[in-house]
Design a protein around this motif. Structure first.
Motif, mmCIF file in Angstrom:
data_model
loop_
_atom_site.group_PDB
_atom_site.id
_atom_site.type_symbol
_atom_site.label_atom_id
_atom_site.label_comp_id
_atom_site.label_asym_id
_atom_site.label_seq_id
_atom_site.Cartn_x
_atom_site.Cartn_y
_atom_site.Cartn_z
ATOM 1 N N ALA A 186 -39.594 94.096 72.116
ATOM 2 C CA ALA A 186 -38.763 95.032 72.873
ATOM 3 C C ALA A 186 -37.292 94.694 72.658
ATOM 4 C CB ALA A 186 -39.114 94.936 74.355
ATOM 5 N N PRO A 187 -36.419 95.674 72.785
ATOM 6 C CA PRO A 187 -34.988 95.408 72.634
ATOM 7 C C PRO A 187 -34.457 94.557 73.788
ATOM 8 C CG PRO A 187 -35.340 97.655 73.407
ATOM 9 C CD PRO A 187 -36.698 97.099 73.074
ATOM 10 N N GLU A 188 -33.509 93.699 73.492
ATOM 11 C CA GLU A 188 -32.871 92.913 74.554
ATOM 12 C C GLU A 188 -31.959 93.800 75.391
ATOM 13 O OE1 GLU A 188 -32.991 89.545 75.535
ATOM 14 O OE2 GLU A 188 -34.835 89.570 74.349
ATOM 15 N N GLU A 189 -31.185 94.623 74.706
ATOM 16 C CA GLU A 189 -30.249 95.498 75.415
ATOM 17 C C GLU A 189 -30.862 96.886 75.553
ATOM 18 O OE1 GLU A 189 -27.291 94.380 76.387
ATOM 19 O OE2 GLU A 189 -27.586 92.409 75.440
#
Lengths: 498, 498
Positions: free
Chosen positions: B56-59
């Motif tokens: 999943a994306p961090e941001e």
């Protein structure tokens, strides 16, 4: 013949905008004028029922008439789970991104029972389950990874943690039976575990009823309300000696009553030392607390998880994903699939024969909707950093609430706050009986809910103490709501003691 | 600390309109330019998976980026169940009113596990289940009626017919056990029944696996593929003589393979004549065909239903209500509730103590969403006359399709058409082996799906015949789609024989 009054795409557009407006207005009211909405419905049993006719209409009705009844009949019977001052049970978060994904999923109307019935449903779910598994620190053995067919683990979305417990038991039974286990099967969980463990054992036919202490052993807990590994070991050994088969241990990370945390590590250690023909399945129920694992500082909650066989938590509780969405991972998917698989002719297809993931074999139902879409939207819209900030803010608010309670010597924080749940009770006066203190706390509880300004629920601890639970995990819960709730608590306590 | 990027109500409004537009455009394309959308996805296994990152994306990401991936990654992996030329499996209808109710339910985000957790969820469901029960001709014993607490029956929404079968078995086991039955339990259904019967028996621990002929007896069928009551009686008698306990008979009204209809009446008659200590539970699985019962002319399908113990059908198949929505009625709700009920302290409340309906005791999961809202919207928007017209139109189209097939002597209509399903195969050439004819039909089947103009699925009859199933029940399926499909069938048959 009457017309079939299908909504045209243009009608859907217009009425869809209206419905979106209705939800936006509702959320706006909850956020900006929460005082205008009593959290709990005050209808009495039968009141709504009496307002609805006994039979469906013969002729179709106008859309506005349906919406008018939604306002007139339904809304008064709604207890507002998304209200920022809803502190009851555990919350059931929704969020904009999640609801829009749910909408799109309903509009698509595709089935994900087989890979072949709509491949995206399966492959997005596989990826998203890996995303979330990584985000909460599950080891690779529970994930699909880059070569899913070579992995022996993986994740799947179930409806609820009850269903996760049920499939874990069915998988465990399969593994035990294949391993040659014979004799009555026994499930172990703590006295503080969720009722779904005992219920699932009854549904699975492992227990003879939802209360069957010979088949579902409720293990004693320690002072912090965590399962006592030594007591577990003793019970398992006694069962083995008596010819019974320890089938599954359900450890709870964050109990429903008080968010107590069983030590997965210590339980796994006892399973290692057990001289059992087939190692019991270790299932971890982290239904509510699992969401906190997106933050490294809460990873202690799941220490030892690499030694579990399955793990579940509910993004629909505290991770902004509307019900239903329970995430279940196992590192022994073969046991699950071999217990649940059945392929009639009408479901055979080339892809299944070639070995794709067919999620129908991972769950009780055959059909399944595209639920991973909402997780995908939530994970991408908020990002992991956003989700961490979300969890941390609730924990910060819970700590602030706890500090307020501790500063008032009429009250006690009765159990250790591990995360976002604060359990409080009125302090016993010198010489006061437990029953009397409980009665006062109970009366306070009633007046809090009756005030309409909040919803809180209760539990009773093993020592008989009646406590009020403040679960701080609403999507729109802010400091003002928590402080506001405390002010109401103090005021009502004043009045009750006046 | 990063911001928590909650969607504001105004953002939700704007993005919600966009999502509504997206669905309206999608439905418009399916209705007005169906030829522009291949019915089946043509992705290969792993193709979508490979397009999604491992983590999943961090941001958080921009909304447009998420929607762009929805188009780029997800949509190519969608098989379009709402396409008017989707004739596979049984359909999974959605409709405008149903999708908007689903949206509102997601936006409300309330829980219906207890009456007290949001009273409207329970009381609307009770009424709507009565509405639908009356609409399909169920006797009052299956309904709540005007004094629900005095009734011993009632209806509840389950996720799927699989879950309905599971709770029926659990209730049956409760009644049998309370009645003093002892010995191995046995379930009976026909060789043509849905795989969920055998699977539920395995999940419930009644059978030792999904294939356990000693515990789930698959009864022979007659020439019309209906269960043979005499064969059922013989098996039950033999089991009783051997000390086993006939637990439950699952009759199918409209089998998945061919919509064959078991006679509830004849089966009930055999149960009456059976000299069993506890009368076996008679469950009727009308998952697909139940929708047709809104029309009086199809009531013959359920003749004898007043002698059944439970009945279910899925409005999410053929009644314009998006998945999931299985309607389950029983006239012995005490058996169900006493098997499933368990009340931990944290769920106790005054209303439950006073005897309201708490639907969590009617199902495996604890949590439940507000699913009756979509049935309520559908029943009111279309009206019963509208729903009848809807069913009749599909049956008319199926009859028209059948006539086209019968007029072409290369083809056979292989089984009796009871409603909206037409099962066809290529006719055997003089002296041709079954395998050879089957291979030709199979090849035709493959080319039909590969054409992208339709989706059809198959079954194999007890006599070994491979048949292609045309299930005509799409929300937007019109005469042109059915005639168009037949033209493709003829063309492909020409090419294959060329």
């Amino acid at each position: 013949m009457p017309d079939i009054n299908h909504m045209t795409p243009d009608d859907f557009r217009r009425l869809g905008y209206q419905m979106v407006d209705r939800i936006a207005d509702y959320w706006s009211t909850l956020q900006h004028q929460p005082g205008s909405v009593p959290v709990s419905s005050v209808v009495i049993p039968g009141e709504i029922y009496a307002k609805l006719p006994a039979s469906a209409p013969e002729e179709g009705e106008a859309w506005d008439a349906i919406l008018a009844d939604l306002d007139r009949v339904v809304m008064p019977g709604i207890t507002h789970w998304q209200h920022p001052s809803f502190f009851g049970y555990f919350s059931a978060n929704n969020s904009g991104p999640s609801v829009l994904a749910e909408l799109f999923s309903a509009g698509l109307g595709v089935q994900g029972m087989l890979w072949a019935t709509s491949p995206a449903v399966t492959e997005v779910e596989m990826r998203v389950m890996d995303w979330l598994g990584r985000a909460i620190g599950l080891p690779e053995a529970f994930l699909f990874g880059e070569t899913p067919l070579a992995s022996s683990g993986g994740g799947v979305i179930q409806g609820t943690a009850s269903e996760a417990a049920l499939v874990a038991m069915v998988a465990a039974r399969q593994r035990a039976t294949q391993g040659g286990a014979a004799g009555p099967l026994v499930v172990y969980t703590s006295t503080q575990a969720h009722s779904s463990i005992a219920k699932s054992a009854a549904v699975a036919g492992i227990a003879h009823s939802t209360h069957d202490p010979e088949r579902v052993r409720l293990i004693d807990v320690d002072n912090e309300l965590a399962m006592r590994p030594d007591a577990l070991a003793r019970e398992m050994r006694a069962d083995i000696a008596a010819g019974r088969v320890p089938l599954l241990v359900a450890a709870t990370v964050g109990t429903t009553s008080t968010t107590a945390v069983d030590s997965i590590e210590a339980i796994a250690h006892e399973l290692d030392r057990l001289n059992a023909p087939v190692r019991p399945w270790l299932h971890v129920d982290a239904a509510h607390a699992g969401a906190a694992l997106v933050c490294p500082e809460f990873r202690w909650l799941s220490q030892g998880v690499e030694r579990a066989d399955s793990f579940c938590f509910n993004p629909h509780k505290w991770l902004l994903t509307n019900f239903d969405c329970d995430c279940f991972w196992t590192r022994d998917r073969a046991a699950l699939v071999s217990a649940m698989s059945i392929t009639p002719e009408y479901l055979r297809n080339a892809a299944s024969s070639a070995g794709v993931i067919d999620y129908r074999d991972w769950q009780v139902p055959l059909g399944r909707r595209f639920r991973s879409l909402k997780l995908w939207f939530v994970l991408r819209h908020y990002g992991l950093e956003g989700l961490r900030a979300y969890i941390r803010e609730h924990v910060r608010l819970a700590a602030a609430f706890e500090a307020l309670v501790r500063a008032d010597d009429r009250f006690e924080v009765v159990t250790r706050r591990t995360m976002n749940l604060v359990c409080i009770a009125l302090r016993a006066a010198p010489g006061e009986s437990l029953d009397h203190t409980n009665a006062r706390t109970k009366a306070l509880h009633r007046t809090l809910n009756a005030s309409g300004t909040m919803l809180v629920t209760h539990t009773v601890l093993p020592n008989g103490r009646y406590v009020i639970r403040f679960a701080i995990s609403g999507t729109y819960t802010r400091e003002e709501h928590v402080v506001g709730a405390w002010n109401v608590v103090m005021r009502q306590a004043d009045q009750l003691s006046a």
